[in-house]
Design a protein around this motif. Structure first.
Motif, PDB file in Angstrom:
ATOM      1  N   PHE A  64       8.255 -46.667 -12.264  1.00 20.58           N
ATOM      2  CA  PHE A  64       9.709 -46.451 -12.334  1.00 20.58           C
ATOM      3  C   PHE A  64      10.412 -47.471 -13.223  1.00 20.58           C
ATOM      4  N   THR A  65       9.957 -48.739 -13.141  1.00 17.94           N
ATOM      5  CA  THR A  65      10.653 -49.813 -13.853  1.00 17.94           C
ATOM      6  C   THR A  65      10.610 -49.657 -15.368  1.00 17.94           C
ATOM      7  N   LEU A  66       9.655 -48.874 -15.874  1.00 17.36           N
ATOM      8  CA  LEU A  66       9.512 -48.750 -17.324  1.00 17.36           C
ATOM      9  C   LEU A  66       9.974 -47.402 -17.877  1.00 17.36           C
ATOM     10  N   ILE A  67      10.311 -46.468 -16.983  1.00 19.36           N
ATOM     11  CA  ILE A  67      10.571 -45.106 -17.462  1.00 19.36           C
ATOM     12  C   ILE A  67      11.655 -45.076 -18.543  1.00 19.36           C
ATOM     13  N   ASP A  68      12.748 -45.747 -18.271  1.00 13.80           N
ATOM     14  CA  ASP A  68      13.886 -45.694 -19.187  1.00 13.80           C
ATOM     15  C   ASP A  68      13.484 -46.188 -20.588  1.00 13.80           C
ATOM     16  N   ARG A  69      12.792 -47.312 -20.625  1.00 15.13           N
ATOM     17  CA  ARG A  69      12.419 -47.879 -21.927  1.00 15.13           C
ATOM     18  C   ARG A  69      11.293 -47.091 -22.601  1.00 15.13           C
ATOM     19  N   VAL A  70      10.376 -46.571 -21.804  1.00 20.54           N
ATOM     20  CA  VAL A  70       9.322 -45.735 -22.401  1.00 20.54           C
ATOM     21  C   VAL A  70       9.945 -44.466 -22.980  1.00 20.54           C
ATOM     22  N   ALA A  71      10.897 -43.890 -22.271  1.00 16.89           N
ATOM     23  CA  ALA A  71      11.562 -42.673 -22.780  1.00 16.89           C
ATOM     24  C   ALA A  71      12.216 -42.962 -24.130  1.00 16.89           C
ATOM     25  N   LYS A  72      12.803 -44.140 -24.263  1.00 18.23           N
ATOM     26  CA  LYS A  72      13.427 -44.488 -25.558  1.00 18.23           C
ATOM     27  C   LYS A  72      12.350 -44.706 -26.622  1.00 18.23           C
ATOM     28  N   ALA A  73      11.232 -45.322 -26.233  1.00 16.04           N
ATOM     29  CA  ALA A  73      10.176 -45.619 -27.212  1.00 16.04           C
ATOM     30  C   ALA A  73       9.536 -44.338 -27.766  1.00 16.04           C
ATOM     31  N   VAL A  74       9.484 -43.276 -26.950  1.00 17.74           N
ATOM     32  CA  VAL A  74       8.846 -42.037 -27.422  1.00 17.74           C
ATOM     33  C   VAL A  74       9.876 -40.998 -27.879  1.00 17.74           C
ATOM     34  N   ALA A  75      11.157 -41.376 -27.859  1.00 23.81           N
ATOM     35  CA  ALA A  75      12.200 -40.440 -28.301  1.00 23.81           C
ATOM     36  C   ALA A  75      11.928 -40.027 -29.744  1.00 23.81           C
ATOM     37  N   GLY A  76      12.163 -38.758 -30.046  1.00 27.32           N
ATOM     38  CA  GLY A  76      11.910 -38.279 -31.404  1.00 27.32           C
ATOM     39  C   GLY A  76      10.488 -37.783 -31.583  1.00 27.32           C
ATOM     40  N   THR A  77       9.644 -37.965 -30.583  1.00 26.18           N
ATOM     41  CA  THR A  77       8.321 -37.333 -30.583  1.00 26.18           C
ATOM     42  C   THR A  77       8.366 -36.260 -29.505  1.00 26.18           C
ATOM     43  N   ARG A  78       7.298 -35.486 -29.397  1.00 28.75           N
ATOM     44  CA  ARG A  78       7.263 -34.476 -28.339  1.00 28.75           C
ATOM     45  C   ARG A  78       6.584 -35.002 -27.077  1.00 28.75           C
ATOM     46  N   ILE A  79       6.375 -36.307 -26.980  1.00 29.18           N
ATOM     47  CA  ILE A  79       5.790 -36.843 -25.746  1.00 29.18           C
ATOM     48  C   ILE A  79       6.857 -36.809 -24.657  1.00 29.18           C
ATOM     49  N   SER A  99      15.267 -40.611  -6.261  1.00 28.74           N
ATOM     50  CA  SER A  99      15.380 -39.152  -6.166  1.00 28.74           C
ATOM     51  C   SER A  99      14.960 -38.482  -7.476  1.00 28.74           C
ATOM     52  N   ALA A 100      14.672 -37.186  -7.355  1.00 33.01           N
ATOM     53  CA  ALA A 100      14.320 -36.407  -8.550  1.00 33.01           C
ATOM     54  C   ALA A 100      15.483 -36.401  -9.536  1.00 33.01           C
ATOM     55  N   GLU A 101      16.712 -36.363  -8.993  1.00 35.02           N
ATOM     56  CA  GLU A 101      17.890 -36.370  -9.872  1.00 35.02           C
ATOM     57  C   GLU A 101      17.972 -37.673 -10.671  1.00 35.02           C
ATOM     58  N   MET A 102      17.571 -38.784 -10.041  1.00 39.35           N
ATOM     59  CA  MET A 102      17.584 -40.068 -10.767  1.00 39.35           C
ATOM     60  C   MET A 102      16.563 -40.044 -11.908  1.00 39.35           C
ATOM     61  N   LEU A 103      15.418 -39.428 -11.650  1.00 33.82           N
ATOM     62  CA  LEU A 103      14.401 -39.321 -12.712  1.00 33.82           C
ATOM     63  C   LEU A 103      14.926 -38.486 -13.876  1.00 33.82           C
ATOM     64  N   LYS A 104      15.548 -37.368 -13.524  1.00 31.66           N
ATOM     65  CA  LYS A 104      16.119 -36.498 -14.569  1.00 31.66           C
ATOM     66  C   LYS A 104      17.148 -37.270 -15.391  1.00 31.66           C
ATOM     67  N   ASP A 105      17.938 -38.052 -14.694  1.00 31.85           N
ATOM     68  CA  ASP A 105      19.020 -38.800 -15.328  1.00 31.85           C
ATOM     69  C   ASP A 105      18.521 -39.788 -16.384  1.00 31.85           C
ATOM     70  N   ILE A 106      17.302 -40.331 -16.202  1.00 28.48           N
ATOM     71  CA  ILE A 106      16.809 -41.311 -17.194  1.00 28.48           C
ATOM     72  C   ILE A 106      15.798 -40.702 -18.152  1.00 28.48           C
ATOM     73  N   GLY A 107      15.803 -39.379 -18.233  1.00 26.93           N
ATOM     74  CA  GLY A 107      15.029 -38.756 -19.318  1.00 26.93           C
ATOM     75  C   GLY A 107      13.706 -38.143 -18.910  1.00 26.93           C
ATOM     76  N   CYS A 108      13.434 -38.050 -17.606  1.00 31.11           N
ATOM     77  CA  CYS A 108      12.176 -37.432 -17.190  1.00 31.11           C
ATOM     78  C   CYS A 108      12.249 -35.912 -17.302  1.00 31.11           C
ATOM     79  N   GLY A 109      11.107 -35.326 -17.619  1.00 29.75           N
ATOM     80  CA  GLY A 109      10.976 -33.871 -17.608  1.00 29.75           C
ATOM     81  C   GLY A 109      10.039 -33.396 -16.502  1.00 29.75           C
ATOM     82  N   TYR A 110       9.302 -34.331 -15.929  1.00 29.46           N
ATOM     83  CA  TYR A 110       8.267 -33.993 -14.934  1.00 29.46           C
ATOM     84  C   TYR A 110       8.300 -34.996 -13.782  1.00 29.46           C
ATOM     85  N   VAL A 111       7.714 -34.583 -12.646  1.00 35.48           N
ATOM     86  CA  VAL A 111       7.429 -35.539 -11.578  1.00 35.48           C
ATOM     87  C   VAL A 111       6.097 -35.157 -10.929  1.00 35.48           C
ATOM     88  N   ILE A 112       5.251 -36.158 -10.731  1.00 37.54           N
ATOM     89  CA  ILE A 112       3.996 -35.958  -9.987  1.00 37.54           C
ATOM     90  C   ILE A 112       4.333 -36.046  -8.499  1.00 37.54           C
TER      91      ILE A 112
END
Ligand code: PGA
Length: 269
Positions: A64-79, A99-112
């Motif tokens: 969780f702690t890295l999701i936001d920054r990883v999402a920015k690092a892969v932005a512009g790719t299809r990852i 919550s799932a809504e919090m994940l969506k809010d920071i750029g997630c498309g999936y949840v395991i």
């Protein structure tokens, strides 16, 4: 398999602080740009036809702690980026939960949901997993629902019965091939270096698809992706992925190294 695009998903588990997590994300982003022939500084939205140059859908699930920054690092790719778990509720007095809504809010498309480590370490039942999967759908995420037997269950000849029961008990009401992915991960193969043989895995995947036919009908079941997980590596990925009902991989240990994870992505070509 012709109607199912492969998905290779990396589950980083509880690994990665800023330095190594971001360098992993940047390494993967560079691979994705190379695969799509994009300049390394391409940050804009890439056209879908170029995105299709990736041989499969690619997902990373950092802590969780890295999701936001990883999402920015892969932005512009299809990852795509996903969470490793979520709470069933939207919000409220649930200290430490996300919550799932919090994940969506920071750029997630999936949840395991329902990973065997969650089922074992946190006592998650099929009913809990189902509620979490439904939370994922409610938030607009694709839910990756994990199932798999223990070694004792396999030795007792219960593999297919256990897995079928987990699939029907954990399946999100209203789930479709666009919103749900199943991941079959034999518990004895996770992090052990042991994998199910391609034939063993295929047999369980076929049983899962038969269970899905009962839940959502033959047409939707034929389109739903079923991933294999458990010690997947570049050296064993291709023969697993060649099986007719194996539509991708959920990768733990090997998702922590750029070359290994991208080697598995390439194995879908
Ligand atoms: P592993 O983990 O690839 O390290 O076996 C797979 C998983 O737990 O998703």
């Amino acid at each position: 398999m012709e109607q199912r695009r492969a998905l290779i998903a990396g589950n980083w588990k509880m690994n990665g602080v800023s330095a190594d997590g971001l360098s992993l994300a940047e390494g993967l982003a560079a691979c994705a740009r190379r695969a799509s022939d994009l300049p390394s500084d391409a940050a804009a939205e890439i056209p879908p036809d170029i995105a299709m140059a990736l041989p499969c859908d690619v997902l990373v699930c950092p802590p969780f702690t890295l999701i936001d920054r990883v999402a920015k690092a892969v932005a512009g790719t299809r990852i795509a980026v996903g969470g490793q778990d979520c709470h069933a509720k939207v919000s409220g007095a649930h200290t430490g939960d996300i919550s799932a809504e919090m994940l969506k809010d920071i750029g997630c498309g999936y949840v395991i949901v329902g990973h065997s480590e969650r089922r074992a370490d946190h006592g998650e039942t099929d009913a809990v997993v189902k509620a979490k999967a439904e939370a994922g759908l409610r938030a607009g995420l694709v839910a990756i629902i994990c199932v798999g037997e223990t070694e004792a269950e396999r030795d007792a000849g219960q593999t297919e019965a256990v897995v079928a029961r987990q699939v029907s008990g954990s399946f999100a009401a209203g789930g479709t091939p666009e919103t749900v992915v199943i991941a079959y991960e034999p518990v004895w193969a996770i992090g052990t270096g042991r994998t199910a043989s391609p034939e063993e895995a295929q047999a369980v995947h076929a049983r899962i698809r038969a269970e899905l036919v009962g839940l959502i009908g033959a047409d939707a079941a034929g389109k739903m992706r079923i991933l294999y997980g458990g010690s997947v590596k570049p050296s064993n990925a291709a023969e697993l992925l060649r099986q007719p009902d194996i539509d991708g991989a959920l990768v733990g240990g090997a998702s922590l190294k750029v070359e290994d994870f991208w080697g598995i992505v390439r194995a879908t070509e």
